[in-house]
Design a protein around this motif. Structure first.
Motif, PDB file in Angstrom:
ATOM      1  N   GLN A 169     112.565  11.574   5.867  1.00  0.00           N
ATOM      2  CA  GLN A 169     112.132  10.940   4.616  1.00  0.00           C
ATOM      3  C   GLN A 169     112.664   9.502   4.517  1.00  0.00           C
ATOM      4  O   GLN A 169     111.966   8.601   4.067  1.00  0.00           O
ATOM      5  CB  GLN A 169     112.578  11.778   3.421  1.00  0.00           C
ATOM      6  CG  GLN A 169     111.822  13.079   3.315  1.00  0.00           C
ATOM      7  CD  GLN A 169     112.410  14.041   2.292  1.00  0.00           C
ATOM      8  OE1 GLN A 169     113.573  13.932   1.910  1.00  0.00           O
ATOM      9  NE2 GLN A 169     111.596  15.003   1.877  1.00  0.00           N
ATOM     10  N   GLU A 170     113.898   9.282   4.948  1.00  0.00           N
ATOM     11  CA  GLU A 170     114.465   7.928   4.952  1.00  0.00           C
ATOM     12  C   GLU A 170     113.667   7.009   5.873  1.00  0.00           C
ATOM     13  O   GLU A 170     113.385   5.853   5.529  1.00  0.00           O
ATOM     14  CB  GLU A 170     115.926   7.968   5.395  1.00  0.00           C
ATOM     15  CG  GLU A 170     116.855   8.623   4.399  1.00  0.00           C
ATOM     16  CD  GLU A 170     118.232   8.905   4.980  1.00  0.00           C
ATOM     17  OE1 GLU A 170     118.495   8.565   6.168  1.00  0.00           O
ATOM     18  OE2 GLU A 170     119.074   9.470   4.253  1.00  0.00           O
ATOM     19  N   LEU A 171     113.307   7.505   7.043  1.00  0.00           N
ATOM     20  CA  LEU A 171     112.534   6.698   7.987  1.00  0.00           C
ATOM     21  C   LEU A 171     111.145   6.374   7.439  1.00  0.00           C
ATOM     22  O   LEU A 171     110.645   5.260   7.620  1.00  0.00           O
ATOM     23  CB  LEU A 171     112.418   7.411   9.332  1.00  0.00           C
ATOM     24  CG  LEU A 171     113.701   7.485  10.158  1.00  0.00           C
ATOM     25  CD1 LEU A 171     113.512   8.405  11.350  1.00  0.00           C
ATOM     26  CD2 LEU A 171     114.144   6.099  10.606  1.00  0.00           C
ATOM     27  N   ILE A 172     110.545   7.348   6.767  1.00  0.00           N
ATOM     28  CA  ILE A 172     109.220   7.122   6.161  1.00  0.00           C
ATOM     29  C   ILE A 172     109.313   6.001   5.122  1.00  0.00           C
ATOM     30  O   ILE A 172     108.479   5.093   5.097  1.00  0.00           O
ATOM     31  CB  ILE A 172     108.673   8.424   5.540  1.00  0.00           C
ATOM     32  CG1 ILE A 172     108.286   9.391   6.665  1.00  0.00           C
ATOM     33  CG2 ILE A 172     107.488   8.152   4.628  1.00  0.00           C
ATOM     34  CD1 ILE A 172     107.965  10.800   6.182  1.00  0.00           C
ATOM     35  N   GLN A 173     110.339   6.065   4.294  1.00  0.00           N
ATOM     36  CA  GLN A 173     110.502   5.029   3.274  1.00  0.00           C
ATOM     37  C   GLN A 173     110.822   3.677   3.917  1.00  0.00           C
ATOM     38  O   GLN A 173     110.275   2.648   3.517  1.00  0.00           O
ATOM     39  CB  GLN A 173     111.611   5.412   2.282  1.00  0.00           C
ATOM     40  CG  GLN A 173     111.189   6.516   1.342  1.00  0.00           C
ATOM     41  CD  GLN A 173     112.289   6.868   0.369  1.00  0.00           C
ATOM     42  OE1 GLN A 173     113.440   6.450   0.511  1.00  0.00           O
ATOM     43  NE2 GLN A 173     111.945   7.643  -0.653  1.00  0.00           N
ATOM     44  N   GLU A 174     111.703   3.685   4.893  1.00  0.00           N
ATOM     45  CA  GLU A 174     112.127   2.438   5.530  1.00  0.00           C
ATOM     46  C   GLU A 174     110.985   1.733   6.261  1.00  0.00           C
ATOM     47  O   GLU A 174     110.845   0.515   6.195  1.00  0.00           O
ATOM     48  CB  GLU A 174     113.278   2.717   6.510  1.00  0.00           C
ATOM     49  CG  GLU A 174     113.853   1.475   7.161  1.00  0.00           C
ATOM     50  CD  GLU A 174     115.064   1.786   8.039  1.00  0.00           C
ATOM     51  OE1 GLU A 174     115.347   0.963   8.911  1.00  0.00           O
ATOM     52  OE2 GLU A 174     115.695   2.858   7.851  1.00  0.00           O
ATOM     53  N   TYR A 175     110.155   2.496   6.952  1.00  0.00           N
ATOM     54  CA  TYR A 175     109.096   1.909   7.776  1.00  0.00           C
ATOM     55  C   TYR A 175     107.712   2.023   7.140  1.00  0.00           C
ATOM     56  O   TYR A 175     106.726   1.573   7.746  1.00  0.00           O
ATOM     57  CB  TYR A 175     109.093   2.538   9.167  1.00  0.00           C
ATOM     58  CG  TYR A 175     110.353   2.173   9.932  1.00  0.00           C
ATOM     59  CD1 TYR A 175     110.492   0.907  10.498  1.00  0.00           C
ATOM     60  CD2 TYR A 175     111.397   3.078  10.057  1.00  0.00           C
ATOM     61  CE1 TYR A 175     111.641   0.565  11.182  1.00  0.00           C
ATOM     62  CE2 TYR A 175     112.545   2.748  10.741  1.00  0.00           C
ATOM     63  CZ  TYR A 175     112.675   1.490  11.302  1.00  0.00           C
ATOM     64  OH  TYR A 175     113.821   1.132  11.977  1.00  0.00           O
TER      65      TYR A 175
END
Length: 177
Positions: A169-175
């Motif tokens: 979820q963090e990666l989805i938000q970040e990228y």
């Protein structure tokens, strides 16, 4: 060296190293080849033999192994012997090397990996190694006869942990995926 030549030499090496193993038959040979190539892929992002593995009922098998084995027998490099194991009615098919393998085709790290896989699988028979290969995602999702991508070795058969989900979820938000 071409992958098929490395496969040939590896098959001969396995036949010699496993000659005294009463559990070494055609099924165990297939599983050893698969374990070696997948282990190499995980370590170095490339298999040793470059064999294409296909999904069969008993697990992954190098697509070209049947033809290679027939060629090796025809050329006098190997023989296939039937070995009755523990009074079983279906004899075990054992590949026997009739010449020494050319181990010069392998690097030192490749030989170390090959030997480590042989040592770690020594106590197991073909059926037990088949059970080991069945949770492999690439085999599970492939249809019978389809190629199994090496990249599927990177996918865990375990469900994602809460921390895996959070990081995703963090990666989805970040990228912005």
């Amino acid at each position: 060296m071409a992958g098929s030549e490395k496969l040939r030499e590896l098959v001969l090496d396995l036949a010699i190293q496993c000659e005294s193993d009463p559990r070494f038959g055609a099924v165990k040979l297939n599983k050893l080849l698969f374990a070696i190539d997948v282990s190499a892929y995980l370590a170095w992002q490339r298999p040793i033999t470059e064999a294409e593995y296909i999904a069969l009922e008993l697990g992954p098998v190098p697509r070209q192994l049947s033809a290679l084995r027939a060629e090796m027998v025809q050329r006098g490099e190997a023989a296939v012997r039937l070995h009755s194991l523990f009074g079983v009615t279906n004899p075990q098919e054992r590949l026997t090397a009739l010449r020494e393998p050319n181990l010069q085709v392998f690097t030192g790290p490749e030989m170390a990996l090959i030997d480590a896989v042989i040592d770690s699988t020594a106590p197991y028979n073909g059926h037990e190694l088949t059970e080991w290969s069945h949770p492999f995602i690439g085999w599970k999702v492939a249809r019978k006869g389809d190629a199994i991508p090496y990249e599927s070795a990177l996918i865990s058969p375990e469900p994602p942990t809460p921390s895996d989900i959070q990081r995703t979820q963090e990666l989805i938000q970040e990228y912005g995926w």
